[in-house]
Design a protein around this motif. Structure first.
Motif, PDB file in Angstrom:
ATOM      1  N   UNK A   1       7.117 -20.423 -43.668  1.00 42.26           N
ATOM      2  CA  UNK A   1       5.411 -20.527 -44.177  1.00 42.26           C
ATOM      3  C   UNK A   1       4.928 -19.345 -43.504  1.00 42.26           C
ATOM      4  N   UNK A   2       3.415 -19.129 -44.642  1.00 43.14           N
ATOM      5  CA  UNK A   2       2.884 -17.524 -43.946  1.00 43.14           C
ATOM      6  C   UNK A   2       2.082 -17.442 -42.806  1.00 43.14           C
ATOM      7  N   UNK A   3       1.913 -18.864 -42.664  1.00 42.11           N
ATOM      8  CA  UNK A   3       1.617 -19.421 -41.068  1.00 42.11           C
ATOM      9  C   UNK A   3       1.862 -18.388 -40.009  1.00 42.11           C
ATOM     10  N   UNK A   4       3.998 -18.530 -40.145  1.00 42.53           N
ATOM     11  CA  UNK A   4       4.262 -18.735 -38.880  1.00 42.53           C
ATOM     12  C   UNK A   4       4.434 -16.971 -39.171  1.00 42.53           C
TER      13      UNK A   4
END
Lengths: 68, 68, 68, 68, 68, 68
Positions: free
Chosen positions: D40-43
Motif C-alpha cells: 500500500x502507498x500508506x505503508x
C-alpha cells in the motif's frame, strides 16, 4: 516451463482496466476445469467436505497470475 | 453474506485427501466463469495484454477458499 | 521480532512508484539466498522435483512484504 | 508461456521434504535478482521507503510457485 | 525491523498442532485491532462499502505469518 | 454459505479510500478473536512456538477478503 501451481484455467481476455500501479483483467474461461484447493484438515472436517458436495471455489483477484 | 472476492467458481467435490494438518480437495467446476485477475500495470504492459488474447489464469491451490 | 516467514531477502531499494492506493517498489537483492517453497506433494511428484534440478521460484509481487 | 508474476528467481533445488499433502522444497538462488513488491502507498509512506534504503523482501513459503 | 504489512494482531498462542510439513497454530488476540483490507474498487462498489457498515474481515490461515 | 477460511473477524468499517483499481478499507474489530495460522513445522520449531507465547499474527492487507 511447467508450473507447480495446480490451477491453470484457459480463457480469453474480455477486458483490461489500468490504474496507476495496478490493472484489473477479466478472463472468460473457455475450457472446463478441475480446481485444486488446499485447506486445513480442520476446515475440511468442520464443513464436512465429501465427494459429491456442491461447493464454491473462492479466489481473491490479487492471487491470480496471468500466463500468455 | 456477500464476499469481496471476485472469483467464486461453482462446482462439485470429486476428491478429498486429508493429511495431518492440511487437506487437498478437488472441485469439478460445473458452470462457465469469468475470472478477475489484478496484476501490476507493469506486467499488463510487458505481456501486452489486450482484449481477445488467449491466456491462462494461474492460481496456487493454497490460495483457494471453499464455500459450502 | 523473529518472523515465521522463511524467505527474507536482503537488498536495497532501487525504485519507488506510488499510485493512489498501491505502490510498486523494486529491491536489488544484495546477498545470496536460499528460497523455501511449500507446494503440494502432488505437484512435487508431477514435476519430479529432486535435488540438483534447475528451477525458478515464482512469486507474485503482491505477496512480498517489506521490512526496514 | 510468459507469466505476469514479476519475481522469477532462478536456482537449484537443494532439498525436497515430503509430507502427506504438502512438500517443503529449498532452492539455492544462483543468479542476482531484483524483487518487485507491491504494497500500500500508506505503508510505503509510513516506512518512508526511498531509493537506496536497506530493506528485506519477506515472503511466506506457501506463496512461492516452482517452475521447472 | 518495521514491516509494511498493515495488520499485526498481538496475542497469545493457545495451541500448536504439528504435522509432517505444516503446523496449525491458534492465537488468542489480546488487544483491540483495526484491520486494513485492500480489495478492488469494483468490489468495494458492488458491496456498497461505506463507513459504519458491519462487515467481516476474512483471512485464510495460510496467509498469516507469526512474529515472536 | 460457510467458508473454509478459519479467520473471520467481525467489525465495522471506519474508512474507505478508493483509487483507480484498488480500494483501501479499514475495519475496527468489535469482537474478541482467535486467529488460526498455518506455517511450516520448520518455522514453528525454529521460533520454538509453544502455548502461552506472546506473538503477533501478521497479515498483508491484500490477503484480506471482506464479507458483508
Amino acid at each position: 516451463m511447467q508450473l507447480s501451481a495446480r490451477n491453470q484455467l484457459k480463457g480469453k481476455i474480455v477486458s483490461v482496466d489500468k490504474g496507476a500501479v495496478m490493472a484489473n483483467i477479466k478472463i472468460e474461461v473457455t475450457e472446463p476445469n478441475t480446481i485444486t484447493a488446499v485447506i486445513t484438515k480442520e476446515s475440511a472436517e468442520k464443513l464436512g467436505l465429501t465427494e459429491g458436495d456442491d461447493v464454491a471455489a473462492i479466489i481473491k483477484s490479487t492471487e491470480v497470475i496471468i500466463g500468455k
